[in-house]
Design a protein around this motif. Sequence first.
Motif, PDB file in Angstrom:
ATOM      1  N   PRO A   1      28.501  47.265  43.348  1.00 44.01           N
ATOM      2  CA  PRO A   1      29.323  46.798  44.305  1.00 44.01           C
ATOM      3  C   PRO A   1      30.721  46.344  43.741  1.00 44.01           C
ATOM      4  CG  PRO A   1      27.678  45.282  43.800  1.00 44.01           C
ATOM      5  CD  PRO A   1      27.426  46.369  42.994  1.00 44.01           C
ATOM      6  N   VAL A   2      31.431  46.041  44.755  1.00 46.92           N
ATOM      7  CA  VAL A   2      32.961  45.350  44.287  1.00 46.92           C
ATOM      8  C   VAL A   2      32.495  44.266  43.495  1.00 46.92           C
ATOM      9  CG1 VAL A   2      35.025  44.506  45.396  1.00 46.92           C
ATOM     10  CG2 VAL A   2      33.826  46.294  46.545  1.00 46.92           C
ATOM     11  N   THR A   3      33.397  44.135  42.681  1.00 46.84           N
ATOM     12  CA  THR A   3      33.543  42.776  41.585  1.00 46.84           C
ATOM     13  C   THR A   3      34.309  41.933  42.276  1.00 46.84           C
ATOM     14  OG1 THR A   3      32.890  44.050  39.529  1.00 46.84           O
ATOM     15  CG2 THR A   3      33.948  41.969  39.345  1.00 46.84           C
ATOM     16  N   VAL A   4      33.867  40.849  42.710  1.00 51.94           N
ATOM     17  CA  VAL A   4      34.835  39.932  43.343  1.00 51.94           C
ATOM     18  C   VAL A   4      34.887  38.442  42.829  1.00 51.94           C
ATOM     19  CG1 VAL A   4      35.237  38.621  45.609  1.00 51.94           C
ATOM     20  CG2 VAL A   4      34.175  40.975  45.534  1.00 51.94           C
ATOM     21  N   ASN A   5      35.965  37.851  42.232  1.00 53.20           N
ATOM     22  CA  ASN A   5      36.124  36.848  41.425  1.00 53.20           C
ATOM     23  C   ASN A   5      36.304  35.743  42.477  1.00 53.20           C
ATOM     24  OD1 ASN A   5      35.816  38.064  38.723  1.00 53.20           O
ATOM     25  ND2 ASN A   5      38.160  38.055  38.534  1.00 53.20           N
ATOM     26  N   ASP A   6      35.509  34.676  42.032  1.00 55.48           N
ATOM     27  CA  ASP A   6      35.948  33.348  42.883  1.00 55.48           C
ATOM     28  C   ASP A   6      37.327  32.967  42.708  1.00 55.48           C
ATOM     29  OD1 ASP A   6      34.233  30.876  44.308  1.00 55.48           O
ATOM     30  OD2 ASP A   6      35.592  30.384  42.585  1.00 55.48           O
ATOM     31  N   HIS A   7      37.902  32.531  43.704  1.00 52.67           N
ATOM     32  CA  HIS A   7      39.415  32.075  43.525  1.00 52.67           C
ATOM     33  C   HIS A   7      39.765  31.065  42.626  1.00 52.67           C
ATOM     34  CE1 HIS A   7      41.634  34.959  46.156  1.00 52.67           C
ATOM     35  NE2 HIS A   7      40.475  35.023  46.901  1.00 52.67           N
ATOM     36  N   ALA A   8      38.833  30.065  42.770  1.00 59.56           N
ATOM     37  CA  ALA A   8      39.018  28.727  41.920  1.00 59.56           C
ATOM     38  C   ALA A   8      38.603  29.127  40.495  1.00 59.56           C
ATOM     39  CB  ALA A   8      38.356  27.721  42.673  1.00 59.56           C
ATOM     40  N   GLU A   9      37.437  29.805  40.571  1.00 58.55           N
ATOM     41  CA  GLU A   9      36.958  30.153  39.032  1.00 58.55           C
ATOM     42  C   GLU A   9      38.069  31.110  38.204  1.00 58.55           C
ATOM     43  OE1 GLU A   9      34.852  28.501  37.353  1.00 58.55           O
ATOM     44  OE2 GLU A   9      33.430  27.847  39.161  1.00 58.55           O
ATOM     45  N   ALA A  10      38.680  31.938  38.822  1.00 56.67           N
ATOM     46  CA  ALA A  10      39.639  32.825  38.391  1.00 56.67           C
ATOM     47  C   ALA A  10      40.788  31.944  37.865  1.00 56.67           C
ATOM     48  CB  ALA A  10      40.186  33.788  39.209  1.00 56.67           C
ATOM     49  N   GLU A  11      41.216  30.872  38.573  1.00 54.31           N
ATOM     50  CA  GLU A  11      42.342  30.146  38.392  1.00 54.31           C
ATOM     51  C   GLU A  11      42.227  29.070  37.389  1.00 54.31           C
ATOM     52  OE1 GLU A  11      45.921  28.531  38.208  1.00 54.31           O
ATOM     53  OE2 GLU A  11      45.385  30.451  39.553  1.00 54.31           O
ATOM     54  N   PHE A  12      40.725  28.724  37.338  1.00 53.09           N
ATOM     55  CA  PHE A  12      40.303  27.965  36.008  1.00 53.09           C
ATOM     56  C   PHE A  12      40.198  28.652  34.719  1.00 53.09           C
ATOM     57  CE2 PHE A  12      36.406  27.149  33.363  1.00 53.09           C
ATOM     58  CZ  PHE A  12      36.717  25.780  32.729  1.00 53.09           C
ATOM     59  N   ALA A  13      39.956  29.981  34.833  1.00 55.43           N
ATOM     60  CA  ALA A  13      39.785  30.779  33.711  1.00 55.43           C
ATOM     61  C   ALA A  13      41.254  31.122  33.163  1.00 55.43           C
ATOM     62  CB  ALA A  13      39.396  32.123  34.006  1.00 55.43           C
ATOM     63  N   ALA A  14      42.260  31.146  34.105  1.00 58.88           N
ATOM     64  CA  ALA A  14      43.499  31.616  33.733  1.00 58.88           C
ATOM     65  C   ALA A  14      44.204  30.177  33.001  1.00 58.88           C
ATOM     66  CB  ALA A  14      44.532  31.933  34.993  1.00 58.88           C
ATOM     67  N   HIS A  15      43.847  29.036  33.642  1.00 59.80           N
ATOM     68  CA  HIS A  15      44.354  27.865  33.123  1.00 59.80           C
ATOM     69  C   HIS A  15      43.778  27.522  31.651  1.00 59.80           C
ATOM     70  CE1 HIS A  15      45.506  23.646  32.824  1.00 59.80           C
ATOM     71  NE2 HIS A  15      44.460  23.319  32.721  1.00 59.80           N
ATOM     72  N   THR A  16      42.424  27.985  31.526  1.00 61.82           N
ATOM     73  CA  THR A  16      41.995  27.553  30.051  1.00 61.82           C
ATOM     74  C   THR A  16      42.659  28.619  28.973  1.00 61.82           C
ATOM     75  OG1 THR A  16      39.681  27.264  31.087  1.00 61.82           O
ATOM     76  CG2 THR A  16      39.733  28.066  28.772  1.00 61.82           C
ATOM     77  N   VAL A  17      42.885  29.767  29.299  1.00 60.95           N
ATOM     78  CA  VAL A  17      43.573  30.870  28.302  1.00 60.95           C
ATOM     79  C   VAL A  17      44.853  30.230  27.824  1.00 60.95           C
ATOM     80  CG1 VAL A  17      44.429  33.116  28.132  1.00 60.95           C
ATOM     81  CG2 VAL A  17      42.223  33.029  29.146  1.00 60.95           C
ATOM     82  N   ARG A  18      45.731  29.852  29.114  1.00 60.03           N
ATOM     83  CA  ARG A  18      46.790  29.477  28.803  1.00 60.03           C
ATOM     84  C   ARG A  18      46.886  28.032  28.024  1.00 60.03           C
ATOM     85  NH1 ARG A  18      47.933  30.662  34.898  1.00 60.03           N
ATOM     86  NH2 ARG A  18      49.383  32.440  34.943  1.00 60.03           N
ATOM     87  N   GLU A  19      46.030  27.167  28.230  1.00 57.75           N
ATOM     88  CA  GLU A  19      45.892  26.230  27.385  1.00 57.75           C
ATOM     89  C   GLU A  19      45.419  26.264  25.897  1.00 57.75           C
ATOM     90  OE1 GLU A  19      43.829  22.424  29.094  1.00 57.75           O
ATOM     91  OE2 GLU A  19      45.921  21.832  29.912  1.00 57.75           O
TER      92      GLU A  19
END
Length: 397
Positions: free
Chosen positions: A299-317
């Motif tokens: 099926p379509v791989t659907v990222n949770d919006h909040a978890e995707a934002e958390f992951a982006a913040h984690t990488v940046r920090e």
Amino acid sequence: MNLRDDARALSADLVHLRRTLHRTPEVGLDLPRTQETVLAQLAGLPLEVSTGAGLSSVTAVLRGAAPGPVVLLRGDMDALPVAERTGLDFAADNGRMHACGHDLHTTMLTGAAKLLSAHRDRLAGDVVFMFQPGEEGFDGARHMLAEGLLDAAGRRPDAAYAVHVMSAGLPGGVFGTRGGPALAASNVLRVTVRGAGGHGSMPHRAKDPVQAGCAMVTALQTWITRTFDVFDPVILTVGTFHAGTQQNVIPDTAVFEATVRSFSAEAQARVKDGTVEVCRGIAAAYGVAVDADFAELYPVTVNDHAEAEFAAHTVREALGEERFAPLPQPLHGSEDFSRVLAEVPGAMLTLGAPPAGADPERSANNHSPLAEFDDAVLADGAAVYAELAARRLTRTA
């Protein structure tokens, strides 16, 4: 915890492990040598380790020093039936190849298990490490879910994350993700056209399945462009077409198969019925019979919006602002990690890993026999896996 520095201290070991895995690739759900290598790497760590019953999976649970959430981290382990042509001194020679970078995923997840185990006393909660076989078309995630993966820690995970390396298309060392659809659904259309064979010089005395099959191929493309919104696209590519034995013989049958990609459940449902109906309609017009089967794979791989934002913040920090680039649109590939994300909120990240010094727009893509991946991303990949878990579990004073 300075997980990035700790990961860099493991760099030489991570490179050695990755190259060991690369030399001995295995395909499918049964990966005995790979499983043995992973188990040896995890030996001695404070983990509760179990293996699959019907596949060579490894599930390891790290218990934090205090109660808290459960985070799942996934790395796939299988290779592809591709004969490697990279010329690397650690290239595989058994007709199989880690052409999609799963050797890097396994290595990075093993590194994360070591990093987090070293800081277990500062974790509040549990981490589940999912070492999965059979991603490349064998639906290994579904098998692991059926065997109780989500209950490994005693309660279902609160979040799940995976990282996938790319040998082309992304700059080296740069992570990316997006909320919502991140990868396509993958399905396969299998069609057998049954006509009546005859002499090539007298086609009017036969029922030519080749002509009917070719008409189906072109009609399917037109049907898609006239049925689906360009902002909810469907991709259909015929990858095989087989018929006949020689130039002057009209065969009895023609067979073709297509991969079908879509980015929403609605589009996937419509394309399933529609492609079969198109083939049946063309068959009726040509006076031949047809067997058309549409099989749903991932099926379509659907990222949770909040978890995707958390992951982006984690990488940046953890790594720096320049090490993250949002994905502007979903990728056309597919993933059985979609099955985990259908059960647990989480996100799948991409990681650029083209060969050092190569132009990522020109380097060989994943699944190519020439695909190469840069070992330099291993330490930061392990650190990001660990950071994703630790930032959810780390106790604060």
